[in-house]
Design a protein around this motif. Structure first.
Motif, PDB file in Angstrom:
ATOM      1  N   UNK A 112       1.001  -1.156  -0.106  1.00  0.00           N
ATOM      2  CA  UNK A 112      -0.018   0.059  -0.105  1.00  0.00           C
ATOM      3  C   UNK A 112       1.011   1.314  -0.043  1.00  0.00           C
ATOM      4  N   UNK A 113       0.541   2.206  -0.889  1.00  0.00           N
ATOM      5  CA  UNK A 113       1.349   3.598  -1.106  1.00  0.00           C
ATOM      6  C   UNK A 113       0.456   4.639  -0.798  1.00  0.00           C
ATOM      7  N   UNK A 153      10.915   2.105  -2.262  1.00  0.00           N
ATOM      8  CA  UNK A 153      11.387   0.632  -2.255  1.00  0.00           C
ATOM      9  C   UNK A 153      10.751   0.147  -3.900  1.00  0.00           C
ATOM     10  N   UNK A 154      11.672  -0.866  -4.060  1.00  0.00           N
ATOM     11  CA  UNK A 154      11.144  -1.735  -5.492  1.00  0.00           C
ATOM     12  C   UNK A 154       9.786  -2.418  -5.151  1.00  0.00           C
ATOM     13  N   UNK A 155       8.888  -2.454  -6.021  1.00  0.00           N
ATOM     14  CA  UNK A 155       7.452  -3.057  -5.897  1.00  0.00           C
ATOM     15  C   UNK A 155       7.545  -4.008  -6.881  1.00  0.00           C
ATOM     16  N   UNK A 156       6.546  -4.942  -6.659  1.00  0.00           N
ATOM     17  CA  UNK A 156       6.143  -6.079  -7.541  1.00  0.00           C
ATOM     18  C   UNK A 156       4.604  -6.252  -7.352  1.00  0.00           C
ATOM     19  N   UNK A 208       6.564   2.719 -11.964  1.00  0.00           N
ATOM     20  CA  UNK A 208       8.041   3.038 -12.025  1.00  0.00           C
ATOM     21  C   UNK A 208       9.057   2.096 -11.136  1.00  0.00           C
ATOM     22  N   UNK A 209       8.452   1.899 -10.146  1.00  0.00           N
ATOM     23  CA  UNK A 209       9.059   1.332  -9.249  1.00  0.00           C
ATOM     24  C   UNK A 209       8.771  -0.414  -9.215  1.00  0.00           C
ATOM     25  N   UNK A 210       8.315  -0.714 -10.470  1.00  0.00           N
ATOM     26  CA  UNK A 210       7.959  -2.065 -10.596  1.00  0.00           C
ATOM     27  C   UNK A 210       6.625  -2.899 -10.318  1.00  0.00           C
ATOM     28  N   UNK A 211       5.605  -2.064 -10.051  1.00  0.00           N
ATOM     29  CA  UNK A 211       4.314  -2.438  -9.758  1.00  0.00           C
ATOM     30  C   UNK A 211       3.819  -2.966 -11.353  1.00  0.00           C
TER      31      UNK A 211
END
Length: 269
Positions: free
Chosen positions: A167-168, A224-227, A252-255
């Motif tokens: 969650x962001x 942080x990196x996301x997935x 951009x962070x990987x979601x």
């Protein structure tokens, strides 16, 4: 006194809606789902059930009552009824750029029979917490508890949101990490058991009000990196600019996909 406004002349309701009616029928091992809903809720069903369902045009007899149809060749998914009930209660919104699904618990206000705008329960929670003169008073604390519980319950009940990996929150206009929406998102994440990942902005910006949508596509940075799938959580959904900016940062962070949820959606003409 009422304002004597004919609210039916306005098109605000097309900026958000619910499933108005549905029918589920099973025969010979197959399940048919008929819906009266806007296209963006139909698209949610597509995302939720993927190849397990096929779009079908409602037959001539039922076309006057339903505008979308689905066939589940292998029978009804276990959560089909509960998903339809959820999308009949929460408010689905046409997703802004970079957001795959957008929902809120309700409108912030709605017109009553006397031509006045009245707070919904969700709007009341915001009004008595975010805008409270004395947030330490009992009614404010109770509203915050009800608001968090409702967000947690909705996230856990929605088949897409329940599987989110993080969650962001979009940074507030002060960019200090302490906006109402950011603090709320941290609290909800802790209670629902999904990690909260900080998102930052380079500095203060103009507060987003009604009017042209701010382009925040390249403004925010997820720390942080996301997935996988990620939730953007906020208190109030106005123009969708903040959700769109946060979603762009998340991708951009990987979601993979980004789902937006807010407490209340303001009426926009």
């Amino acid at each position: 006194m009422g304002l004597n406004i004919n609210w039916g002349d306005f098109r605000w309701e097309k900026r958000g809606d619910r499933i108005a009616a549905h029918r589920i029928a099973t025969a010979r091992g197959e399940t048919a789902l008929l819906l009266d809903c806007p296209d963006w809720i139909r698209d949610q069903i597509d995302l939720i059930y993927g190849p397990a369902c096929e779009r079908r045009e409602p037959g001539e007899i039922v076309a006057k009552d339903f505008n979308h149809g689905f066939l589940f060749p292998d029978g009804s998914p276990d959560d089909l009824q509960s998903t339809v009930e959820l999308l009949s209660s929460v408010l689905s919104i046409p997703a802004p750029p970079h957001v795959d699904v957008a929902i809120t618990l309700d409108w912030y206000t709605q017109p009553d029979g006397d031509g006045e705008l009245k707070h919904t329960a969700a709007g009341y929670w915001i009004n008595t917490t975010k805008h409270a003169t004395h947030p330490e008073w009992g009614n404010s604390r109770n509203s915050r508890r009800l608001m968090i519980d409702a967000l947690v319950k909705t996230i856990q009940a929605h088949p897409l949101y329940a599987n989110a990996t993080a969650i962001i929150a979009a940074p507030g206009h002060l960019a200090d990490g302490q906006s109402f929406g950011e603090v709320l998102a941290r609290d909800v994440a802790a209670k629902v058991g999904i990690p909260f990942v900080e998102t930052t902005a380079p500095g203060p910006r103009q507060q987003q009000k009604e009017g042209p949508v701010q382009d925040l596509t390249g403004v925010f940075t997820v720390q942080d990196a996301l997935s996988g799938d990620v939730i953007v959580l906020d208190d109030v959904y106005r123009t969708g600019g903040s959700a769109s900016g946060a979603a762009a940062a998340a991708k951009r962070a990987g979601a993979n996909r980004v789902f937006s949820i807010a407490v209340a959606r303001t009426i926009r003409w």
